[in-house]
Design an enzyme around this catalytic site. Structure first.
Site, PDB file in Angstrom:
ATOM      1  N   PHE A  77       5.523 -36.369  45.944  1.00 17.92           N
ATOM      2  CA  PHE A  77       5.541 -35.781  44.596  1.00 17.92           C
ATOM      3  C   PHE A  77       6.089 -36.816  43.621  1.00 17.92           C
ATOM      4  O   PHE A  77       7.172 -37.360  43.823  1.00 17.92           O
ATOM      5  CB  PHE A  77       6.408 -34.523  44.553  1.00 17.92           C
ATOM      6  CG  PHE A  77       6.304 -33.815  43.234  1.00 17.92           C
ATOM      7  CD1 PHE A  77       5.256 -32.937  42.972  1.00 17.92           C
ATOM      8  CD2 PHE A  77       7.222 -34.061  42.217  1.00 17.92           C
ATOM      9  CE1 PHE A  77       5.136 -32.307  41.740  1.00 17.92           C
ATOM     10  CE2 PHE A  77       7.103 -33.424  40.982  1.00 17.92           C
ATOM     11  CZ  PHE A  77       6.060 -32.545  40.746  1.00 17.92           C
ATOM     12  N   ASP A  88      10.231 -44.434  44.481  1.00 20.05           N
ATOM     13  CA  ASP A  88      10.498 -43.383  43.501  1.00 20.05           C
ATOM     14  C   ASP A  88      11.824 -42.704  43.883  1.00 20.05           C
ATOM     15  O   ASP A  88      11.873 -41.876  44.797  1.00 20.05           O
ATOM     16  CB  ASP A  88       9.332 -42.380  43.503  1.00 20.05           C
ATOM     17  CG  ASP A  88       9.503 -41.296  42.459  1.00 20.05           C
ATOM     18  OD1 ASP A  88      10.632 -41.172  41.924  1.00 20.05           O
ATOM     19  OD2 ASP A  88       8.532 -40.568  42.182  1.00 20.05           O
ATOM     20  N   LYS A 113      16.066 -37.538  36.503  1.00 17.51           N
ATOM     21  CA  LYS A 113      16.955 -36.437  36.915  1.00 17.51           C
ATOM     22  C   LYS A 113      18.442 -36.727  36.693  1.00 17.51           C
ATOM     23  O   LYS A 113      18.905 -36.652  35.571  1.00 17.51           O
ATOM     24  CB  LYS A 113      16.655 -36.074  38.371  1.00 17.51           C
ATOM     25  CG  LYS A 113      15.231 -35.504  38.546  1.00 17.51           C
ATOM     26  CD  LYS A 113      15.076 -34.799  39.877  1.00 17.51           C
ATOM     27  CE  LYS A 113      13.642 -34.394  40.160  1.00 17.51           C
ATOM     28  NZ  LYS A 113      13.277 -33.083  39.718  1.00 17.51           N
TER      29      LYS A 113
HETATM   30  N1  PLP Z   1       9.360 -38.217  41.200  1.00 14.70           N
HETATM   31  C1  PLP Z   1      10.033 -37.450  42.061  1.00 14.70           C
HETATM   32  C2  PLP Z   1      10.418 -38.008  43.403  1.00 14.70           C
HETATM   33  C3  PLP Z   1      10.376 -36.137  41.736  1.00 14.70           C
HETATM   34  O1  PLP Z   1      11.034 -35.364  42.611  1.00 14.70           O
HETATM   35  C4  PLP Z   1       9.987 -35.646  40.461  1.00 14.70           C
HETATM   36  C5  PLP Z   1      10.313 -34.254  40.083  1.00 14.70           C
HETATM   37  O2  PLP Z   1      10.666 -33.414  40.874  1.00 14.70           O
HETATM   38  C6  PLP Z   1       9.286 -36.478  39.592  1.00 14.70           C
HETATM   39  C7  PLP Z   1       8.996 -37.765  39.983  1.00 14.70           C
HETATM   40  C8  PLP Z   1       8.845 -35.988  38.250  1.00 14.70           C
HETATM   41  O3  PLP Z   1       9.932 -35.864  37.408  1.00 14.70           O
HETATM   42  P1  PLP Z   1       9.820 -34.990  36.065  1.00 14.70           P
HETATM   43  O4  PLP Z   1       9.667 -33.571  36.478  1.00 14.70           O
HETATM   44  O5  PLP Z   1      11.098 -35.278  35.346  1.00 14.70           O
HETATM   45  O6  PLP Z   1       8.631 -35.501  35.327  1.00 14.70           O
END
Ligand code: PLP
Length: 421
Positions: free
Chosen positions: A146, A231, A260
């Site tokens: 994700f 990520d 986050k």
């Molecule tokens: N990358 C990871 C690993 C995530 O867990 C998330 C959101 O849960 C995102 C990217 C996307 O972040 P956002 O919801 O702030 O766009």
């Protein structure tokens, strides 16, 4: 008319249902979340009637410092009273200081940072950087991964249900099973711009890859001249028991995405940070990638305070210790209820309880709501109830959450047994 935080539930529900998201309104109500959030501190959240909830969800990983972390609130308040948004032409002191601070706490030679407002935007920037730096377009990503829901980030994500309605997405993405070194090796070649992975899959159901997987990904990228993007939007800043989850394996990425918890639970902020030789996209044209609100001073002072607090309070170490304790307690619950709990997984305070069926997980979440614990499932795997409380949660409160979880599991089993009779 000024916003009234004390409006009754029915009025808020009606507005939300009529003007925001009707299905979500019904789903939240069905899950038993029939209250309006009002104020919060640390791991405790209160509704408009003053009822206390324990936050076991932590805003999907945002609340590592807990709600309303005093040092972060103080930094943001001080900045707010001096200057809320930047000029975009005079030098942004807070942005420069946060970029330096990120270079100091991230592993390897990650040096330059670009600031955005969310995790998905961080991923978008990282993907663009990879295309520019390598002049290639193929990206290898993981199934069930994700990375966000904007078009590029969604293309990298690995679950069809969120992607299929919006196809065609960005071309050039190949997905391989997470944790499978051979599949990764076979997919990475001289056309690959980057491999993008979460060091621990969060929304995929809290999946820790086998030891050596990230190192193998690093080696595959090096062999093919591709970039490794890790990520750390969800895993970063102490959540897994190290400042960054890639440190468990001693692997340094070429590009890291952040979000986050970087905002200290007070401001939205995301970033991608990269090794110096890769920052060529801005050498050619400093405005090749830009964001109006990215790097704004309120978000950046929150980021600095968040990093400082995480380091000063030893929160990665705290996550490791409390996480090991919580995982052992959750495992005891799982051992007592093997008919409904398939596994307990994770690292630090990024834990997941995998139920044998998504409906059972849903009923347990509803039971937790009745017991005033806020919980949710992982987005790409609804059988898994996530366990991501603030890293500052008191140990007794954590134990209380696990007691209430077991009560909810027992209640769910009784309910299911009643249905079978
Ligand atoms: N990358 C990871 C690993 C995530 O867990 C998330 C959101 O849960 C995102 C990217 C996307 O972040 P956002 O919801 O702030 O766009």
């Amino acid at each position: 008319m000024a916003f009234d935080p004390n409006r009754p539930f029915d009025a808020v529900f009606a507005d939300y249902k009529t003007h925001v998201n009707p299905s979500m309104a019904d789903l939240l109500r069905f899950m038993g979340f029939e209250s309006v959030e009002h104020h919060a501190l640390g791991a405790r959240v209160y509704d408009a009637e003053g009822v206390e909830y324990i936050d076991c969800l932590g805003g999907f990983g945002v609340m590592s410092l807990g709600h309303c972390s005093p040092p972060v609130i103080a930094a943001v308040r001080d900045q707010l009273e001096r200057m809320a948004m930047g000029t975009r032409v005079l030098f942004p002191g807070a942005q420069a200081a946060l970029a330096r601070r990120i270079a100091e706490v991230t592993p390897g030679d990650l040096q330059y940072s670009f600031f955005v407002n969310s995790g998905a935007e961080a991923v978008e920037g990282a993907l663009k950087l990879a295309r520019f730096a390598t002049r290639r377009t193929a990206i290898v990503a993981a199934l069930e991964g994700f990375h966000g829901k904007t078009l590029g980030a969604l293309s990298a994500s690995g679950r069809a249900v969120y992607k299929a309605p919006f196809e065609p997405l960005v071309p050039g993405f190949v997905h391989v099973p997470f944790g499978d070194v051979d599949a990764l090796d076979a997919a990475v070649d001289s056309s690959t711009a980057a491999v993008i992975l979460e060091p621990i899959q969060g929304e995929g159901g809290v999946i820790v890859p086998p030891d050596g997987y990230l190192a193998a990904a690093r080696a595959a990228c090096d062999r093919a001249g591709a970039l490794l993007i890790l990520d750390e939007v969800q895993t970063g800043f102490g959540r897994t028991g190290r400042m960054f989850a890639c440190e468990h394996e001693g692997v340094c990425p070429d590009v890291m995405t952040l979000g986050k918890a970087l905002g200290g639970g007070v401001m939205p902020i995301g970033a991608f940070t990269a090794r110096p030789h890769l920052w060529t996209m801005f050498a050619e044209n400093p405005l090749l990638h830009s964001s109006t609100f990215g790097g704004n001073p309120l978000a950046c002072v929150a980021g600095i305070a968040a990093i400082d607090t995480t380091v000063e309070q030893g929160l990665p170490e705290r996550a490791a210790t409390l996480g090991a304790h919580a995982k052992a307690s959750l495992q005891r619950v799982a051992d007592a209820h093997p008919d409904v709990i398939a596994a307990v997984r994770g690292r630090g305070l990024m834990l997941g309880v995998s139920f044998t069926d998504p409906d059972i997980g849903g009923l347990v979440i509803a039971g937790l709501a009745q017991r005033r614990v806020l919980a949710a499932y992982t987005l790409n795997n609804p059988s898994v109830v996530r366990f991501q409380p603030p890293l500052v949660i008191e140990e007794e409160l954590l134990d209380e959450v696990i007691r209430r979880l077991e009560d909810s599991v027992v209640q769910t089993k009784e309910m299911l047994a009643g249905l079978e009779e």
